[in-house]
Design a protein around this motif. Structure first.
Motif, PDB file in Angstrom:
ATOM      1  N   GLU A  25       0.829  -1.200   0.000  1.00 13.84           N
ATOM      2  CA  GLU A  25       0.000   0.000   0.000  1.00 13.84           C
ATOM      3  C   GLU A  25       0.865   1.252   0.000  1.00 13.84           C
ATOM      4  O   GLU A  25       0.543   2.244  -0.667  1.00 13.84           O
ATOM      5  N   HIS A  26       1.955   1.212   0.735  1.00 14.25           N
ATOM      6  CA  HIS A  26       2.872   2.349   0.768  1.00 14.25           C
ATOM      7  C   HIS A  26       3.556   2.518  -0.581  1.00 14.25           C
ATOM      8  O   HIS A  26       3.774   3.639  -1.043  1.00 14.25           O
ATOM      9  N   LEU A  27       3.902   1.406  -1.193  1.00 10.78           N
ATOM     10  CA  LEU A  27       4.548   1.456  -2.501  1.00 10.78           C
ATOM     11  C   LEU A  27       3.635   2.099  -3.540  1.00 10.78           C
ATOM     12  O   LEU A  27       4.064   2.968  -4.313  1.00 10.78           O
ATOM     13  N   MET A  28       2.369   1.689  -3.567  1.00 11.90           N
ATOM     14  CA  MET A  28       1.439   2.238  -4.546  1.00 11.90           C
ATOM     15  C   MET A  28       1.156   3.715  -4.277  1.00 11.90           C
ATOM     16  O   MET A  28       1.009   4.502  -5.212  1.00 11.90           O
ATOM     17  N   ALA A  29       1.093   4.102  -3.014  1.00 12.75           N
ATOM     18  CA  ALA A  29       0.882   5.510  -2.671  1.00 12.75           C
ATOM     19  C   ALA A  29       2.058   6.354  -3.154  1.00 12.75           C
ATOM     20  O   ALA A  29       1.871   7.457  -3.692  1.00 12.75           O
TER      21      ALA A  29
END
Length: 214
Positions: free
Chosen positions: A151-155
């Motif tokens: 989720e952090h990567l996509m954000a």
């Protein structure tokens, strides 16, 4: 033939109204715009405006919807496999087309994504990028090898990509679409540390999953 002329006339009228919206938002901000302002700027009567839009809010939403819909067509060419297999490094054409489209609609895109624009549209763009490409691409990854939460990567990726587009628009699109596509692809594949030439100088050793550099 008459239907084609009618369609072209409708497209031209809508473009005139959207251009009027763009100019007026630059001049006075969205909240201060009236339908009268729009019709005078576009040089049309109120009946023509209400034939296509309920009010200025409907105009803004439909204008943003059109941008999203057009971008969907370009993202259809960006297959997730291209990202995983590094195909975009050698064949960036789908992303070039996307930047060409942004340039063709630069006046509206610059405004709507800028400080006088619609913050909600930026959220929509990020969500669009996520659902139409990133989530599909992530399905092909080995999630056990991820170093950070997905989720952090996509954000990070969606915010970074949008930031590059905004910077390009704000600074007059000095680089051609081909160069911008190449830039975005290199950053995406190799990361900011590598493209900044710092990879050899910065070789962090991750301590057994603790997340601390040793």
């Amino acid at each position: 033939m008459s239907d084609q002329k009618t369609d072209r006339r409708i497209i031209r009228t809508k473009r005139m109204i959207r251009d009027a919206l763009t100019h007026l938002m630059e001049e006075k901000g969205f909240e201060r715009i009236t339908v009268r302002d729009l019709t005078e700027k576009a040089d049309i009567n109120r009946g023509t405006f209400y034939l296509h839009y309920q009010d200025k809010y409907d105009l803004l939403k439909k204008s943003e919807d059109e941008i999203i819909q057009e971008m969907k067509e370009f993202f259809k060419e960006l297959k997730p496999k291209m990202l995983v297999d590094s195909q975009l490094l050698n064949d960036p054409i789908p992303l070039v087309k996307l930047f060409e489209y942004i340039k063709e609609n630069a006046q509206f895109m610059k405004l709507i994504l800028g400080p006088k624009g619609d913050p909600a549209f930026q959220v929509r763009i990020k969500q669009f990028m996520r659902t139409n490409f990133l989530e599909k691409a992530m399905k092909n990854l080995n999630h056990e090898s991820l170093l950070v939460p997905i989720e952090h990567l996509m954000a990070y990726v969606t915010s970074a990509h949008l930031g590059v587009i905004q910077y390009w628009l704000e600074n007059g699109m000095q680089q051609p679409p081909q160069e911008m596509a190449s830039t975005l692809i290199k950053i995406s594949y190799f990361g900011p540390v590598y493209v900044a030439g710092l990879k050899e100088e910065l070789k962090p050793q991750i301590d057994g999953g603790s997340g601390e550099a040793t």
